[in-house]
Design a protein around this motif. Structure first.
Motif, PDB file in Angstrom:
ATOM      1  N   LEU A  73       0.851  -1.183   0.000  1.00 27.46           N
ATOM      2  CA  LEU A  73       0.000   0.000   0.000  1.00 27.46           C
ATOM      3  C   LEU A  73       0.887   1.234   0.000  1.00 27.46           C
ATOM      4  CD1 LEU A  73      -2.868   1.338   0.473  1.00 27.46           C
ATOM      5  CD2 LEU A  73      -2.285   1.267   2.910  1.00 27.46           C
ATOM      6  N   LEU A  74       0.554   2.215  -0.839  1.00 28.76           N
ATOM      7  CA  LEU A  74       1.337   3.436  -0.929  1.00 28.76           C
ATOM      8  C   LEU A  74       0.751   4.516  -0.013  1.00 28.76           C
ATOM      9  CD1 LEU A  74       3.732   4.793  -2.417  1.00 28.76           C
ATOM     10  CD2 LEU A  74       2.067   5.639  -4.086  1.00 28.76           C
ATOM     11  N   LEU A  75       1.607   5.071   0.854  1.00 26.31           N
ATOM     12  CA  LEU A  75       1.200   6.138   1.761  1.00 26.31           C
ATOM     13  C   LEU A  75       2.164   7.313   1.653  1.00 26.31           C
ATOM     14  CD1 LEU A  75       0.412   4.028   4.981  1.00 26.31           C
ATOM     15  CD2 LEU A  75      -1.230   4.888   3.295  1.00 26.31           C
ATOM     16  N   VAL A  76       1.701   8.488   2.089  1.00 27.28           N
ATOM     17  CA  VAL A  76       2.550   9.681   2.113  1.00 27.28           C
ATOM     18  C   VAL A  76       2.444  10.342   3.487  1.00 27.28           C
ATOM     19  CG1 VAL A  76       2.365  10.150  -0.360  1.00 27.28           C
ATOM     20  CG2 VAL A  76       0.691  11.153   1.210  1.00 27.28           C
ATOM     21  N   LYS A  77       3.366  11.260   3.759  1.00 24.77           N
ATOM     22  CA  LYS A  77       3.305  12.042   4.999  1.00 24.77           C
ATOM     23  C   LYS A  77       2.338  13.212   4.787  1.00 24.77           C
ATOM     24  CE  LYS A  77       6.365   9.898   7.640  1.00 24.77           C
ATOM     25  NZ  LYS A  77       7.626  10.557   8.041  1.00 24.77           N
ATOM     26  N   ARG A  78       1.389  13.346   5.682  1.00 34.95           N
ATOM     27  CA  ARG A  78       0.389  14.413   5.574  1.00 34.95           C
ATOM     28  C   ARG A  78       1.062  15.778   5.702  1.00 34.95           C
ATOM     29  NH1 ARG A  78      -5.060  15.874   6.086  1.00 34.95           N
ATOM     30  NH2 ARG A  78      -5.479  17.540   7.596  1.00 34.95           N
ATOM     31  N   SER A  79       0.652  16.715   4.851  1.00 36.09           N
ATOM     32  CA  SER A  79       1.287  18.037   4.817  1.00 36.09           C
ATOM     33  C   SER A  79       0.478  19.122   5.532  1.00 36.09           C
ATOM     34  CB  SER A  79       1.522  18.461   3.359  1.00 36.09           C
ATOM     35  OG  SER A  79       0.289  18.511   2.640  1.00 36.09           O
ATOM     36  N   LEU A  80      -0.739  18.792   6.004  1.00 37.67           N
ATOM     37  CA  LEU A  80      -1.603  19.797   6.629  1.00 37.67           C
ATOM     38  C   LEU A  80      -1.781  19.521   8.118  1.00 37.67           C
ATOM     39  CD1 LEU A  80      -4.492  20.010   3.985  1.00 37.67           C
ATOM     40  CD2 LEU A  80      -2.534  21.545   4.200  1.00 37.67           C
ATOM     41  N   VAL A  81      -2.044  20.602   8.870  1.00 36.38           N
ATOM     42  CA  VAL A  81      -2.480  20.483  10.256  1.00 36.38           C
ATOM     43  C   VAL A  81      -3.985  20.225  10.239  1.00 36.38           C
ATOM     44  CG1 VAL A  81      -2.750  21.752  12.425  1.00 36.38           C
ATOM     45  CG2 VAL A  81      -0.654  22.027  11.061  1.00 36.38           C
ATOM     46  N   PRO A  82      -4.521  19.336  11.083  1.00 40.87           N
ATOM     47  CA  PRO A  82      -3.829  18.571  12.126  1.00 40.87           C
ATOM     48  C   PRO A  82      -3.167  17.300  11.584  1.00 40.87           C
ATOM     49  CG  PRO A  82      -6.176  18.079  12.162  1.00 40.87           C
ATOM     50  CD  PRO A  82      -5.981  19.122  11.100  1.00 40.87           C
ATOM     51  N   GLU A  83      -2.358  16.676  12.420  1.00 38.91           N
ATOM     52  CA  GLU A  83      -1.664  15.425  12.115  1.00 38.91           C
ATOM     53  C   GLU A  83      -0.656  15.579  10.985  1.00 38.91           C
ATOM     54  OE1 GLU A  83      -3.351  11.650  12.741  1.00 38.91           O
ATOM     55  OE2 GLU A  83      -5.348  12.427  13.170  1.00 38.91           O
ATOM     56  N   GLU A 121       7.727   2.880 -10.876  1.00 41.42           N
ATOM     57  CA  GLU A 121       8.688   3.337  -9.882  1.00 41.42           C
ATOM     58  C   GLU A 121       9.475   4.578 -10.325  1.00 41.42           C
ATOM     59  OE1 GLU A 121      11.365   0.194  -8.986  1.00 41.42           O
ATOM     60  OE2 GLU A 121      11.831  -0.272 -11.069  1.00 41.42           O
ATOM     61  N   LYS A 122       9.681   4.757 -11.638  1.00 48.13           N
ATOM     62  CA  LYS A 122      10.423   5.927 -12.107  1.00 48.13           C
ATOM     63  C   LYS A 122       9.611   7.207 -11.990  1.00 48.13           C
ATOM     64  CE  LYS A 122      13.533   3.483 -15.258  1.00 48.13           C
ATOM     65  NZ  LYS A 122      14.007   3.337 -16.670  1.00 48.13           N
ATOM     66  N   GLN A 123       8.275   7.092 -11.938  1.00 42.00           N
ATOM     67  CA  GLN A 123       7.419   8.265 -11.796  1.00 42.00           C
ATOM     68  C   GLN A 123       7.375   8.779 -10.361  1.00 42.00           C
ATOM     69  OE1 GLN A 123       3.406   7.925 -13.190  1.00 42.00           O
ATOM     70  NE2 GLN A 123       3.959   7.182 -15.214  1.00 42.00           N
ATOM     71  N   LEU A 124       7.624   7.895  -9.404  1.00 43.33           N
ATOM     72  CA  LEU A 124       7.401   8.219  -8.000  1.00 43.33           C
ATOM     73  C   LEU A 124       8.329   9.341  -7.533  1.00 43.33           C
ATOM     74  CD1 LEU A 124       5.362   6.968  -6.043  1.00 43.33           C
ATOM     75  CD2 LEU A 124       7.201   5.573  -5.121  1.00 43.33           C
ATOM     76  N   SER A 125       7.724  10.406  -7.017  1.00 44.06           N
ATOM     77  CA  SER A 125       8.477  11.561  -6.539  1.00 44.06           C
ATOM     78  C   SER A 125       8.743  11.427  -5.042  1.00 44.06           C
ATOM     79  CB  SER A 125       7.688  12.841  -6.812  1.00 44.06           C
ATOM     80  OG  SER A 125       8.210  13.925  -6.093  1.00 44.06           O
ATOM     81  N   ALA A 126       9.886  11.945  -4.590  1.00 44.93           N
ATOM     82  CA  ALA A 126      10.244  11.864  -3.170  1.00 44.93           C
ATOM     83  C   ALA A 126       9.742  13.060  -2.372  1.00 44.93           C
ATOM     84  CB  ALA A 126      11.759  11.757  -3.028  1.00 44.93           C
ATOM     85  N   GLU A 127       9.053  13.983  -3.018  1.00 50.44           N
ATOM     86  CA  GLU A 127       8.712  15.261  -2.388  1.00 50.44           C
ATOM     87  C   GLU A 127       7.884  15.102  -1.120  1.00 50.44           C
ATOM     88  OE1 GLU A 127       6.483  19.481  -3.484  1.00 50.44           O
ATOM     89  OE2 GLU A 127       7.016  18.067  -5.082  1.00 50.44           O
ATOM     90  N   ASN A 128       6.879  14.235  -1.127  1.00 52.20           N
ATOM     91  CA  ASN A 128       6.017  14.038   0.042  1.00 52.20           C
ATOM     92  C   ASN A 128       6.303  12.720   0.762  1.00 52.20           C
ATOM     93  OD1 ASN A 128       4.198  16.433   0.001  1.00 52.20           O
ATOM     94  ND2 ASN A 128       3.747  15.656  -2.048  1.00 52.20           N
ATOM     95  N   ASN A 129       7.521  12.207   0.572  1.00 52.99           N
ATOM     96  CA  ASN A 129       7.967  10.973   1.236  1.00 52.99           C
ATOM     97  C   ASN A 129       7.042   9.784   1.017  1.00 52.99           C
ATOM     98  OD1 ASN A 129      10.263  12.249   2.685  1.00 52.99           O
ATOM     99  ND2 ASN A 129       8.646  13.346   3.763  1.00 52.99           N
TER     100      ASN A 129
END
Length: 234
Positions: free
Chosen positions: A28-38, A106-114
């Motif tokens: 499953l693909l997840l990212v780090k949330r960029s907004l408050v809260p959490e 995999e080559k499309q995946l950006s590291a910007e939002n982890n």
């Protein structure tokens, strides 16, 4: 701009549940949330729908902004509308799920939002009701995979039977009998055996197969008995 009298604002968002297969494990693909809260906690790829967007356009935009992934087929499967699901404002979420071959994208995946891939049986805590979304998406995926060969979306063009078995075992999070699975799979009439072998997993090697697109529509229901007792996984 004309408005309906006496009505309060309700926000509408989209959330994208991306399942991937790396040839061994379903993830499953997840990212780090960029907004408050959490902010900084693990999240699905989510965002609000702009006034000029359809839900489908918003889902594709959000997925590309959060991960870099684009041209991914996603299927809308449920609206989540618990009044308490978002602690900031009343927000409905239209959820989509997708199946992808991890190596293909995999080559499309950006590291910007982890963005990070997690095993289905080792997922971290997620924000809001995202764990509920994932669990219901897994149920939907298992239901459809028990009826039709939709899991081929997670495979490369050529694959081995052990790879396909690993895929089904990952989705259903169980083990299938090798001989029965192989026998049922070959009886579907949907596979074409190739002369080439994959010799990375063993000295003997396993033959590659591909999906027979010409017989796909005629035999689409032949997967009905591939998964024994599918109701127990739902």
């Amino acid at each position: 701009m004309q408005e309906y009298p006496g009505q309060k604002r309700i926000l509408v968002a989209v959330d994208c549940i991306i399942f991937g297969f790396d040839g061994v494990n379903v993830k499953l693909l997840l990212v780090k949330r960029s907004l408050v809260p959490e902010r900084g906690n693990w999240s699905l790829m989510g965002g609000f729908i702009n006034p000029s967007e359809s839900p489908e356009d918003a889902a594709n935009r959000v997925l590309e902004e959060r991960t870099g992934l684009k041209n991914v087929y996603m299927e809308q499967f449920q609206v989540f509308g618990n009044p308490e699901r978002d602690p900031v404002e009343r927000t409905l979420s239209i959820a989509y799920f997708a199946l992808i071959d991890i190596h293909q994208y995999e080559k499309q995946l950006s590291a910007e939002n982890n963005p990070e891939w997690f095993l289905l049986d080792d997922m971290p805590e997620m924000v809001f009701d995202h764990a509920e979304m994932v669990n219901l998406a897994k149920r939907e995926l298992r239901y459809k995979a028990a009826l039709h060969p939709i899991l081929f979306q997670l495979l490369p063009e050529k694959f081995t039977i052990p790879q396909l078995q690993a895929l089904y075992e990952g989705v259903y999070q169980t083990e299938f009998d090798d001989r029965n699975f192989s026998r049922k799979l070959l009886s579907t009439g949907l596979l074409v055996k190739l002369a080439e072998k994959d010799k990375q997993s063993s000295k003997k090697g396993a033959f590659y197969y591909r999906l027979d697109q010409t017989n796909y529509k005629d035999n689409i229901n032949s997967f009905l008995n591939l998964v024994p007792n599918p109701d127990k996984f739902l």
